[in-house]
Scaffold this motif. Sequence first.
Motif, PDB file in Angstrom:
ATOM      1  N   ASP A  18     -26.076  13.866   0.667  1.00  0.00           N
ATOM      2  CA  ASP A  18     -26.358  12.732   1.552  1.00  0.00           C
ATOM      3  C   ASP A  18     -26.188  11.371   0.894  1.00  0.00           C
ATOM      4  O   ASP A  18     -26.771  10.381   1.323  1.00  0.00           O
ATOM      5  CB  ASP A  18     -27.781  12.841   2.100  1.00  0.00           C
ATOM      6  N   GLY A  19     -25.366  11.292  -0.140  1.00  0.00           N
ATOM      7  CA  GLY A  19     -25.105  10.022  -0.799  1.00  0.00           C
ATOM      8  C   GLY A  19     -23.652   9.924  -1.177  1.00  0.00           C
ATOM      9  O   GLY A  19     -22.857  10.840  -0.907  1.00  0.00           O
ATOM     10  N   PRO A  20     -23.237   8.814  -1.787  1.00  0.00           N
ATOM     11  CA  PRO A  20     -21.836   8.691  -2.215  1.00  0.00           C
ATOM     12  C   PRO A  20     -21.488   9.743  -3.261  1.00  0.00           C
ATOM     13  O   PRO A  20     -22.314  10.068  -4.117  1.00  0.00           O
ATOM     14  CB  PRO A  20     -21.758   7.271  -2.785  1.00  0.00           C
ATOM     15  N   VAL A  21     -20.280  10.264  -3.189  1.00  0.00           N
ATOM     16  CA  VAL A  21     -19.845  11.265  -4.160  1.00  0.00           C
ATOM     17  C   VAL A  21     -19.073  10.621  -5.299  1.00  0.00           C
ATOM     18  O   VAL A  21     -18.818  11.263  -6.320  1.00  0.00           O
ATOM     19  CB  VAL A  21     -18.992  12.355  -3.486  1.00  0.00           C
ATOM     20  N   ALA A  22     -18.696   9.346  -5.134  1.00  0.00           N
ATOM     21  CA  ALA A  22     -17.961   8.635  -6.183  1.00  0.00           C
ATOM     22  C   ALA A  22     -17.939   7.146  -5.858  1.00  0.00           C
ATOM     23  O   ALA A  22     -18.218   6.736  -4.719  1.00  0.00           O
ATOM     24  CB  ALA A  22     -16.536   9.162  -6.316  1.00  0.00           C
ATOM     25  N   PHE A  23     -17.612   6.353  -6.870  1.00  0.00           N
ATOM     26  CA  PHE A  23     -17.319   4.930  -6.687  1.00  0.00           C
ATOM     27  C   PHE A  23     -15.962   4.651  -7.311  1.00  0.00           C
ATOM     28  O   PHE A  23     -15.575   5.268  -8.301  1.00  0.00           O
ATOM     29  CB  PHE A  23     -18.375   4.039  -7.351  1.00  0.00           C
ATOM     30  N   GLY A  24     -15.238   3.724  -6.733  1.00  0.00           N
ATOM     31  CA  GLY A  24     -13.935   3.341  -7.272  1.00  0.00           C
ATOM     32  C   GLY A  24     -13.243   2.422  -6.292  1.00  0.00           C
ATOM     33  O   GLY A  24     -13.512   2.455  -5.093  1.00  0.00           O
ATOM     34  N   THR A  25     -12.346   1.600  -6.774  1.00  0.00           N
ATOM     35  CA  THR A  25     -11.769   0.540  -5.939  1.00  0.00           C
ATOM     36  C   THR A  25     -10.359   0.821  -5.444  1.00  0.00           C
ATOM     37  O   THR A  25      -9.750  -0.035  -4.818  1.00  0.00           O
ATOM     38  CB  THR A  25     -11.747  -0.789  -6.715  1.00  0.00           C
ATOM     39  N   ASP A  26      -9.837   2.023  -5.693  1.00  0.00           N
ATOM     40  CA  ASP A  26      -8.452   2.308  -5.319  1.00  0.00           C
ATOM     41  C   ASP A  26      -8.348   2.556  -3.814  1.00  0.00           C
ATOM     42  O   ASP A  26      -8.614   3.659  -3.326  1.00  0.00           O
ATOM     43  CB  ASP A  26      -7.940   3.522  -6.081  1.00  0.00           C
ATOM     44  N   LEU A  27      -7.935   1.522  -3.082  1.00  0.00           N
ATOM     45  CA  LEU A  27      -7.698   1.641  -1.648  1.00  0.00           C
ATOM     46  C   LEU A  27      -6.203   1.602  -1.342  1.00  0.00           C
ATOM     47  O   LEU A  27      -5.800   1.217  -0.254  1.00  0.00           O
ATOM     48  CB  LEU A  27      -8.422   0.521  -0.895  1.00  0.00           C
ATOM     49  N   SER A  28      -5.394   2.015  -2.304  1.00  0.00           N
ATOM     50  CA  SER A  28      -3.961   2.094  -2.067  1.00  0.00           C
ATOM     51  C   SER A  28      -3.686   3.223  -1.082  1.00  0.00           C
ATOM     52  O   SER A  28      -4.496   4.143  -0.923  1.00  0.00           O
ATOM     53  CB  SER A  28      -3.224   2.375  -3.379  1.00  0.00           C
ATOM     54  N   PRO A  29      -2.553   3.194  -0.395  1.00  0.00           N
ATOM     55  CA  PRO A  29      -2.222   4.307   0.512  1.00  0.00           C
ATOM     56  C   PRO A  29      -2.270   5.663  -0.184  1.00  0.00           C
ATOM     57  O   PRO A  29      -2.818   6.627   0.359  1.00  0.00           O
ATOM     58  CB  PRO A  29      -0.813   3.951   0.985  1.00  0.00           C
ATOM     59  N   ALA A  30      -1.714   5.744  -1.392  1.00  0.00           N
ATOM     60  CA  ALA A  30      -1.713   7.022  -2.109  1.00  0.00           C
ATOM     61  C   ALA A  30      -3.126   7.450  -2.477  1.00  0.00           C
ATOM     62  O   ALA A  30      -3.473   8.637  -2.390  1.00  0.00           O
ATOM     63  CB  ALA A  30      -0.843   6.912  -3.359  1.00  0.00           C
TER      64      ALA A  30
END
Length: 265
Positions: A18-30
């Motif tokens: 019930d929480g985030p499984v990861a953090f990271g800033t990659d919002l690229s299409p791939a």
Amino acid sequence: MSRCPCWEALDVLKAAPDGPVAFGTDLSPAGILAAYRAGVYPFPASDEYTRALNEVVFADQVQEGRIPLVGEESADPYAVSWWSPDPRPVLPVSDTHLSRSLARRLRNRLPWSTSLDRRFEQVVRECRAGRVPLWLTDELIASLVRLHDLGHAHSVEVWEDGEDGDLIGGVFGIQVGSVFSMDSMFFHRPGASKVAVTDLAARFAQAGGVLLDAQRDSPHVHDLGGILVAREQYVRHLRQSVGDGLPMPTAVLPARRLAQPTRAR
């Protein structure tokens, strides 16, 4: 602190339910497509307060390695959280249906029609309008549009009086094999978003699809025939999906076809 170089290296089944499984800033299409193939979807912070709250609440779990950082080194990993709820709300395409009352309205007096991929970006921006929190950021929208151009992201549009009429509802998301993960929907007339989802189920079934992923549970999802499945079952289904599926029909179709007795309950 642990860091996964890619989504394939993340064991999402070991994450908290019930929480985030990861953090990271990659919002690229791939990056987005790889995440969806792993059963994970992004939730960008809408503002600096939300980003800071992510850090305050989850920094200890990140430091202890219970929530990994995904992708390359970033100065601000807390700007995007990634989620994979357990259990997962899904709609089997064969069981997705309209309520009896909405089906009756379609048959008797609503001259609505539907289409696929005629106004993808417009549907996305309608889904963003007035939403709080504003998770559909400009960066995420740009990547979604690119994924649409590449054939991975799709939208269903609901029109009040044919394609020349007003756009009154819609839904969009990303297709991974026989699973379609719905990101968001909108409506300007009561019931229009439910018609969009039911139409998507019909088109996706025709293309060989099996499941619509609702991502977040709600009464709206259950009204349409949604059920909850274990995250392990959902991820297993994703892993068994092959390719990107057959193309869905794009024709403008009368919405009242969705109101047949076998599809209305």
